[in-house]
Design an enzyme around this catalytic site. Structure first.
Site, short mmCIF file in Angstrom:
data_model
loop_
_atom_site.label_atom_id
_atom_site.label_comp_id
_atom_site.label_asym_id
_atom_site.label_seq_id
_atom_site.Cartn_x
_atom_site.Cartn_y
_atom_site.Cartn_z
N ARG A 117 13.73 -6.58 28.05
CA ARG A 117 13.28 -7.89 28.53
C ARG A 117 14.25 -8.41 29.60
O ARG A 117 13.97 -9.41 30.24
CB ARG A 117 13.28 -8.92 27.40
CG ARG A 117 12.19 -8.76 26.35
CD ARG A 117 10.90 -9.40 26.82
NE ARG A 117 10.24 -10.33 25.94
CZ ARG A 117 9.53 -10.02 24.85
NH1 ARG A 117 9.45 -8.80 24.42
NH2 ARG A 117 8.91 -10.96 24.18
N LYS B 198 -0.10 -5.50 26.07
CA LYS B 198 0.71 -4.28 25.97
C LYS B 198 0.88 -3.83 24.52
O LYS B 198 0.82 -2.63 24.23
CB LYS B 198 2.07 -4.39 26.68
CG LYS B 198 2.78 -5.70 26.54
CD LYS B 198 4.00 -5.73 27.40
CE LYS B 198 5.06 -6.65 26.82
NZ LYS B 198 4.56 -7.93 26.24
N ARG C 69 -4.78 -16.65 19.69
CA ARG C 69 -4.49 -15.40 18.97
C ARG C 69 -4.14 -15.68 17.50
O ARG C 69 -3.45 -16.64 17.18
CB ARG C 69 -3.31 -14.70 19.64
CG ARG C 69 -2.90 -13.42 18.95
CD ARG C 69 -2.05 -12.56 19.81
NE ARG C 69 -0.68 -13.04 19.93
CZ ARG C 69 0.28 -12.35 20.57
NH1 ARG C 69 0.01 -11.22 21.18
NH2 ARG C 69 1.51 -12.85 20.64
N ARG D 99 7.82 -19.28 26.62
CA ARG D 99 7.92 -17.81 26.67
C ARG D 99 7.50 -17.28 28.04
O ARG D 99 8.09 -16.34 28.56
CB ARG D 99 7.05 -17.18 25.57
CG ARG D 99 7.63 -17.40 24.18
CD ARG D 99 6.61 -17.11 23.09
NE ARG D 99 6.30 -15.70 22.96
CZ ARG D 99 5.18 -15.25 22.40
NH1 ARG D 99 4.28 -16.08 21.93
NH2 ARG D 99 4.98 -13.95 22.31
N ARG E 26 0.82 -17.32 14.78
CA ARG E 26 2.28 -17.20 14.88
C ARG E 26 2.87 -18.50 15.40
O ARG E 26 2.31 -19.10 16.32
CB ARG E 26 2.63 -16.07 15.84
CG ARG E 26 2.77 -14.72 15.17
CD ARG E 26 2.86 -13.59 16.14
NE ARG E 26 3.78 -13.81 17.25
CZ ARG E 26 4.00 -12.91 18.21
NH1 ARG E 26 3.37 -11.75 18.19
NH2 ARG E 26 4.84 -13.16 19.20
P1 AMP Z 1 6.98 -10.40 21.39
O1 AMP Z 1 6.27 -10.17 20.11
O2 AMP Z 1 7.29 -9.12 22.12
O3 AMP Z 1 6.28 -11.40 22.29
O4 AMP Z 1 8.42 -11.03 21.03
C1 AMP Z 1 8.51 -12.24 20.28
C2 AMP Z 1 9.90 -12.81 20.47
O5 AMP Z 1 10.88 -11.88 20.00
C3 AMP Z 1 10.30 -13.10 21.90
O6 AMP Z 1 9.82 -14.35 22.36
C4 AMP Z 1 11.83 -13.07 21.79
O7 AMP Z 1 12.31 -14.25 21.17
C5 AMP Z 1 12.06 -11.94 20.80
N1 AMP Z 1 12.22 -10.64 21.48
C6 AMP Z 1 11.40 -9.56 21.40
N2 AMP Z 1 11.87 -8.54 22.15
C7 AMP Z 1 13.02 -8.98 22.72
C8 AMP Z 1 13.96 -8.41 23.62
N3 AMP Z 1 13.80 -7.16 24.09
N4 AMP Z 1 15.02 -9.17 23.99
C9 AMP Z 1 15.19 -10.41 23.52
N5 AMP Z 1 14.34 -11.02 22.69
C10 AMP Z 1 13.25 -10.33 22.28
#
Ligand code: AMP
Length: 221
Positions: A99, A24, A135, A179, A168
């Site tokens: 989320r 996404k 990744r 996750r 990362r």
């Molecule tokens: P992502 O890059 O979208 O996979 O996000 C990485 C991390 O950021 C996630 O595993 C969460 O710890 C935090 N995170 C990102 N977006 C949110 C959200 N909308 N609500 C809570 N935690 C978030």
């Protein structure tokens, strides 16, 4: 009020739902090269906050390192502040927010930030694990790479901007599994929410990226 994303202007919003690694973010980044779209990723914003050692970054860091969600109040406040600063003529692609159902409710509680549609990127977990653990990401421009399928031409260096390409910490396998567990625990509630409130569209995110891009562009028109 913290529970409510409180912005003035009406904006057009599409939310991208899907597990981490479902593509996404990559698709939203590509679309944002076209003039009418703006890509907003809460994950990117939180990583920037950590890098810049802001108060938000300090609060979010430990949750992210464990693969857990950052508390709703912090993320809702972040999105609220960001949406108020945006050009309301653009079509906003929200990647990684909401989320939780509480975050979805916060967005929908204001008529100005009603979500037009939610697009669910569907893909099996075993493929996600392979994608995420392989990744690599540029710390400077965010360009994604994959060790097997799309390695940088020069190891550790971004083809686009020369920035540092890293693994990362939350793409380590144990954190990836956490996750995914968190994603599955929240996703059904979000799918139910958007099935009731908006048009939910499902996308086979396991197709080649150019096919996903075409299908997605069709949905967004
Ligand atoms: P992502 O890059 O979208 O996979 O996000 C990485 C991390 O950021 C996630 O595993 C969460 O710890 C935090 N995170 C990102 N977006 C949110 C959200 N909308 N609500 C809570 N935690 C978030």
């Amino acid at each position: 009020m913290l529970n409510c994303v409180d912005v003035e202007a009406n904006v057009q919003i599409t939310v991208f739902l899907g597990a981490p690694g479902s593509g996404k973010g990559t698709q939203a980044k590509k679309l944002s090269l076209k003039n009418q779209f703006v890509h907003l990723s809460t994950g990117d914003m939180l990583r920037a906050a950590i890098k810049n050692e802001t108060a938000l970054g300090q609060q979010a860091k430990s949750f992210m390192e464990r693969g857990e969600l950052v508390p709703d109040d912090l993320v809702i406040q972040l999105i609220k502040e960001t949406l108020t600063q945006l050009d309301s003529s653009k079509h906003i692609l929200l990647d990684g927010f909401p989320r939780t159902v509480r975050q979805a409710e916060a967005l929908n509680s204001n008529p100005a930030t009603q979500v037009q549609q939610a697009v669910l990127f569907e893909i099996p977990d075993d493929i996600l694990i392979e994608r995420l653990t392989g990744r690599r990401v540029c710390t400077q421009c965010g360009q994604p790479f994959h060790l097997k399928h799309m390695p940088p031409k020069l190891e550790g260096s971004c083809d686009k901007c020369g920035g540092q390409v890293v693994h990362r910490s939350d793409d380590q396998e144990s954190v990836v599994r956490k996750r995914l567990e968190v994603f599955h625990s929240q996703n059904k509630g979000l799918v139910d929410f958007y099935s009731r409130h908006n048009s939910l569209r499902k996308l086979d995110a396991n197709l080649p990226a150019d096919k996903v891009e075409k299908l997605l562009f069709g949905i967004l028109q």
